[in-house]
Design an enzyme around this catalytic site. Sequence first.
Site, mmCIF file in Angstrom:
data_model
loop_
_atom_site.group_PDB
_atom_site.id
_atom_site.type_symbol
_atom_site.label_atom_id
_atom_site.label_comp_id
_atom_site.label_asym_id
_atom_site.label_seq_id
_atom_site.Cartn_x
_atom_site.Cartn_y
_atom_site.Cartn_z
ATOM 1 N N SER B 168 0.835 -1.198 0.000
ATOM 2 C CA SER B 168 0.000 0.000 0.000
ATOM 3 C C SER B 168 0.876 1.257 0.000
ATOM 4 O O SER B 168 1.724 1.387 -0.873
ATOM 5 C CB SER B 168 -0.941 -0.050 1.212
ATOM 6 O OG SER B 168 -1.983 0.850 1.063
ATOM 7 N N ARG B 238 -11.784 6.647 9.893
ATOM 8 C CA ARG B 238 -11.275 5.282 9.911
ATOM 9 C C ARG B 238 -12.339 4.284 9.460
ATOM 10 O O ARG B 238 -12.055 3.319 8.751
ATOM 11 C CB ARG B 238 -10.780 4.939 11.320
ATOM 12 C CG ARG B 238 -10.298 3.529 11.496
ATOM 13 C CD ARG B 238 -9.093 3.228 10.645
ATOM 14 N NE ARG B 238 -8.519 1.930 10.976
ATOM 15 C CZ ARG B 238 -7.499 1.380 10.356
ATOM 16 N NH1 ARG B 238 -6.925 2.022 9.348
ATOM 17 N NH2 ARG B 238 -7.031 0.218 10.723
ATOM 18 N N ASP B 334 -8.704 -6.812 -4.397
ATOM 19 C CA ASP B 334 -8.287 -5.477 -3.934
ATOM 20 C C ASP B 334 -8.793 -4.443 -4.938
ATOM 21 O O ASP B 334 -8.310 -4.373 -6.065
ATOM 22 C CB ASP B 334 -6.760 -5.441 -3.840
ATOM 23 C CG ASP B 334 -6.224 -4.117 -3.289
ATOM 24 O OD1 ASP B 334 -7.000 -3.142 -3.199
ATOM 25 O OD2 ASP B 334 -5.027 -4.062 -2.961
ATOM 26 N N HIS B 367 -8.036 -5.282 -0.056
ATOM 27 C CA HIS B 367 -6.722 -4.642 0.045
ATOM 28 C C HIS B 367 -5.925 -5.168 1.233
ATOM 29 O O HIS B 367 -4.702 -5.303 1.168
ATOM 30 C CB HIS B 367 -6.930 -3.130 0.157
ATOM 31 C CG HIS B 367 -5.648 -2.351 0.208
ATOM 32 N ND1 HIS B 367 -4.677 -2.446 -0.762
ATOM 33 C CD2 HIS B 367 -5.181 -1.464 1.119
ATOM 34 C CE1 HIS B 367 -3.672 -1.640 -0.452
ATOM 35 N NE2 HIS B 367 -3.938 -1.044 0.689
ATOM 36 N N ASP B 368 -6.614 -5.446 2.335
ATOM 37 C CA ASP B 368 -5.934 -5.906 3.551
ATOM 38 C C ASP B 368 -5.266 -7.272 3.399
ATOM 39 O O ASP B 368 -4.556 -7.708 4.314
ATOM 40 C CB ASP B 368 -6.921 -5.973 4.725
ATOM 41 C CG ASP B 368 -6.899 -4.686 5.544
ATOM 42 O OD1 ASP B 368 -5.992 -3.859 5.319
ATOM 43 O OD2 ASP B 368 -7.775 -4.523 6.413
#
Lengths: 216, 395
Positions: B168, B238, B334, B367-368
């Site tokens: 990232s 967040r 992602d 994405h994680d």
Amino acid sequence: MAARDLTMSEAARVAGARVDLLLIAEMVRPGSRVLDVGSGDGELLELLATTRGCDARGIELSREGVNAGVARGLPIIQGDADIDLADYPDNSFDYVILSQTIQATRRPKWVLEQMLRVGSHAIVSFPNFGFWRMRLDLLVNGRMPSTENLPYSWHDTPNIHFCTIRDFVALVEEVGARIDRAAALNGYGHPVRVNLPWAVWNLLGEQAVFLLSRKG
Amino acid sequence: MSDNTVQRDLSAYEAARAEADHPHSAVVRFGAEAPLQLDAGGVLTPFQIAYQTYGTLNAARSNAILLCHALSGDQHAANVHPVTGKPGWWETLVGPGKPIDTERFFVIASNVLGGCLGTTGPSSTNPSTGQPYGLDLPVVTIRDMVRAQAMLIDHLGIEKLLAVVGGSMGGMQVLQWAASYPERVFAAMPIATAARHSAQNIAFHEVGRQAVMADPDWRGGRYLHEGTSPRRGLSVARMAAHITYMSDSSLHRKFGRRLQDRDGHTFSFDADFQVESYLRHQGESFVDRFDANSYLYVTRAMDYFDLAGEYEGVLANAFKGVKTRFCLVSFTSDWLFTTADSRAIVHALNASGAQVSFAEIESDKGHDSFLLDEPEFFAITRGFIDAAARAVGAL
């Protein structure tokens, strides 16, 4: 040449490497820069790096092949020969290799032209659809041939552009390349050694390997 | 919420703020003799970098691997976090016997410039006022972060890194390293990243920043001076960001439409759904450990990142003649940093003649994925790092 080929098939038995890959590796100048298009999990890349000291890189379509090869530390990118060859600059490799893959490309002619643009040499190996057993199969059974090496049925196969040795020679002429070397492997995986006309090779060769270069 | 919980939250918050100047990490301080040039113009001086190291540097100094962290990460990649008490964010990948093996490699992880865990950032004390910088800190870029890291690597006496690895925003730093200091990076592994931040990603960041700045407790960035904290704003930022780190299918698998500790809808705006409760928790716990102004600075750094922009708009020029070998990894689900983003980098690297590997990993975790248990990703990392180490004789 004959002695060399014997050594090669000996080596094949020992190393467990495919004979056609050993034939290809033998055509590559040691220490050269090589791009293997359709590199699978990197068998040829490893062979070229360890036995010929080449800077050998691969492109492979299947995710499984790429991941297995990269996990062995080989430089392989996930990509499509039909598209991604366009990204490479002219003359960026000494050899661009297409082993047992041309019949699976959508645009074989374009791919061959790109190979000869990106590399000063191209090496192409492919299954010969003019092999006598293929012809016999079609003649006797009247169905699309399927062999040990090409087990797919006609409607479910990655191989969409089969050709014979003579077809390939015609394509080479069409794109204006020069044939530097050619070899055919018979049904037992042994090189067809005697220098015979294309028509005979076309009958006896189950697979063919061509070393090409740009004319002029 | 019981008084007890409030007490604990406050102390976690205070513990995190204390890390800004006096972190539970090694710190290198650069004084007036070593000012940091900033892309925004001018210099930052003095400044400090907080970092962790794992493993031992070999005699040839050839086994050093730098890890670059993502937006909400920090230097605690492979040790228990001093504030949250949780395992390091990359303990899946980094540690003894792990793909990045700390028994064989000397692994360095530093907090980014603009961060809040001990490297100079907006919550650090401004030496000229004795107060936190707040918005008086110049806006920093990915290139500034990497310049600062290069000074740390100099300080550690390392001429050339075996590898720089990051996902990232960390991947952006990896790309910047290879472009800015090609002779100092033998192998580069940019994961789930892009050579430029997309309009969509800038848009998500802007939503997050606006949430922070809309919180009255943000106080124009002077909340530390005034003893407030924009908890609600940062928490919302967040929550929104966290959605972008997951995929539709992973959210569905984890939560579906299941209800949170209740049998039916309450016909209110309470957190009826598990996914709401989960996001609220993500937001709340983030607020404790992360500084709101740091969130603004670091997201801004990502927004400004466009590597080709430094090279006449041609990404391949960023890697002209580069000897560094690359391994790029993307994940199928992602949608924040897509496979197409990685492929664009691969194309540029091919055009510049660099040696590059590229693998797309099948995963539905979004994405994680790069932080999670992905065996194929681990195998690729191990293969790439080991091959690099063999090539420089560090194995």
